[in-house]
Scaffold this active site. Structure first.
Site, mmCIF file in Angstrom:
data_model
loop_
_atom_site.group_PDB
_atom_site.id
_atom_site.type_symbol
_atom_site.label_atom_id
_atom_site.label_comp_id
_atom_site.label_asym_id
_atom_site.label_seq_id
_atom_site.Cartn_x
_atom_site.Cartn_y
_atom_site.Cartn_z
ATOM 1 N N TYR A 157 0.855 -1.192 0.000
ATOM 2 C CA TYR A 157 0.000 0.000 0.000
ATOM 3 C C TYR A 157 0.886 1.236 0.000
ATOM 4 O O TYR A 157 1.739 1.400 0.877
ATOM 5 C CB TYR A 157 -0.921 0.013 1.214
ATOM 6 N N ASP A 256 9.801 2.933 0.185
ATOM 7 C CA ASP A 256 8.707 3.525 0.949
ATOM 8 C C ASP A 256 8.963 3.300 2.437
ATOM 9 O O ASP A 256 8.851 2.190 2.947
ATOM 10 C CB ASP A 256 7.386 2.879 0.523
ATOM 11 N N LYS A 283 3.906 10.055 8.354
ATOM 12 C CA LYS A 283 3.641 9.617 9.724
ATOM 13 C C LYS A 283 4.557 10.257 10.758
ATOM 14 O O LYS A 283 4.353 11.403 11.125
ATOM 15 C CB LYS A 283 3.658 8.088 9.782
#
Length: 452
Positions: A157, A256, A283
């Site tokens: 994702y 990522d 994040k």
């Protein structure tokens, strides 16, 4: 007085409803003006809890109950809730202005700190989310390479733009061969061409990845790769193999680290010993505020420098590099010292070992896996190596155990598949979760048949 018949057992859902009437009312109210009531990641059956506040490693819901927070806002709140350093930084910036229509100065401090920590970051740009970070990194890779297609891993994702929202959680029956997965659109309304722009790779299969990347090398701009830290067991040799395969085929590697950056000073790439071409972040680098970032090689990133005129590349946004997010992110990183990472990662090791010992003693087909302070619990005895093995785990069982953990005051992710620790936690918190897990699995009738 003697009972004449066995009293019916109260279900986990009944207990949940009985303990959260204000959350139920809040969900009913919001459903009248927001489709589905909440964003997709917040929803779970029968309705999500509404939280009133957070403090340290605890959450308090609107019904007055306290939970140990193992969700940490989708792994973002590595310092926990209301950390004094973050609050002070945000309040100081707020006193100077929320947004100033110009650079506020603290974006350079966060950029310098990120480049100091991560060897591959020669330049970095900020945006508003992980989705934006991967969008801009892929766009840059396409522009530099002149090639149209990308490769991503099945089950990976990387946000909610079309080209990455492919084969995120495809039904296994339509996903194609395990060693050569089909490209399956994940959301309605996507561009009809999106799936065709993506080559899907299998996790932890070096031969298959090498074959597919080599076959498509002349049309591949990049491979975007998240090694699923916290969800799959780490396989260091495979991560290094992906870097070597992309280098050998002259294909750019986007790493990522939106979730994984919390594992150490230099993030996952330092942990695995690789140097990607570009890296995406989100994040933890925003301290709980909306943030994204991407960076890497100077020769690529400097194409975004339009100070001397147009380069044909561009990245901006009204709230990109927002002063409040920059302040919170910088304050967070300053707390993430080697000692802090040692504490967090030590707790993670202790927790996973405790949970796996529990499952072994009880004879339960379940396993806790993860990296550093990230962990997940999957109810399956199958070796976890790729998306297909994750897809076979019992998700309904995970949901029921989640409800049973809530009853004991523990708040993990609702499917138990992406959880994280926070700096205020101690041994007592992780040991408490292990004990609560033992009681939770005993509460679910299916486990009582196999328990040891």
């Amino acid at each position: 007085m003697e009972k004449t018949a066995a009293e019916p057992e109260v279900s986990l859902e009944d207990l949940y409803r009985a303990g959260s009437p204000r959350s139920e009312a809040a969900f009913e109210r919001v459903g009248k003006v927001m489709p589905g009531g909440v964003k997709g990641a917040y929803f779970y059956r029968p309705y999500p809890l509404t939280m009133e506040r957070g403090e340290g490693c605890y959450l308090y819901d609107v019904d007055g109950r306290r939970f140990v927070d193992f969700n940490t806002h989708h792994t973002a709140l590595v310092l926990g809730h209301r950390h004094p350093a973050v609050l002070a930084a945000v309040e100081a910036q707020m006193a100077r202005g929320v947004a100033l229509s110009a650079p506020a100065g603290n974006e350079v401090e966060l950029a310098e700190e990120m480049c100091r920590r991560v060897a591959s970051l020669e330049r970095i740009r900020f945006c508003n989310s992980g989705t934006e970070a991967t969008l801009h990194a892929i766009r840059l890779a396409r522009g530099v390479s002149g090639r149209p297609r990308i490769a991503k891993f099945e089950g990976g994702y990387h946000g909610s733009h079309d080209v990455v929202e492919v084969s995120v959680a495809p039904p296994v029956e339509v996903a194609g061969p395990e060693t050569e997965p089909h490209s399956v659109p994940a959301a309605g309304g996507m561009s009809p061409h999106a799936a065709g722009e993506v080559i899907v790779l299998p996790y932890n299969d070096e031969d298959a990845v090498g074959r597919l990347v080599t076959r498509h090398r002349d049309e591949l701009a990049c491979v975007i790769f998240d090694p699923k830290a916290g969800i799959l067991p780490p396989q260091e040799m495979f991560v290094r193999a992906v870097r070597e395969i992309t280098r050998r085929n002259d294909v750019l590697l986007i790493f990522d680290e939106i979730v994984g950056f919390r594992v150490g000073m230099g993030g996952l790439q330092e942990y695995y010993g690789i140097v990607p071409d570009l890296t995406t972040y989100g994040k933890v680098i925003g301290g709980g505020l909306p943030v994204g970032a991407f960076g890497g090689r100077a020769d690529m990133m400097d194409l975004l420098d339009t100070s001397q005129g147009s380069t044909g590349f561009f990245q901006s946004g009204t709230f990109s590099g927002h002063p409040m997010a920059m302040a919170a992110g910088l304050a967070t990183l300053k707390q993430l010292t080697p000692e802090a990472f040692a504490h967090l990662n030590g707790l993670g090791d202790r927790l996973r070992a405790g949970l796996n010992d529990l499952f072994a003693r009880k004879g339960i087909a379940a396993q806790a896996v993860g990296t550093g302070s990230l962990f997940s619990v999957h109810f399956t005895g199958e070796a976890l190596v790729n998306y297909r093995s994750l897809a076979h785990a019992d998700k309904e069982m995970a949901h029921r155990v989640f409800l049973a953990l809530l009853e004991q005051g523990y708040f993990p992710s609702n499917d138990l598949s992406m959880n994280a620790l926070s700096l205020p936690m101690e041994n007592s918190h992780v040991d408490g979760l292990v004990d609560a897990m033992g009681k939770a699995v005993a509460r679910v009738p299916e486990f009582q048949l196999t328990g040891g």
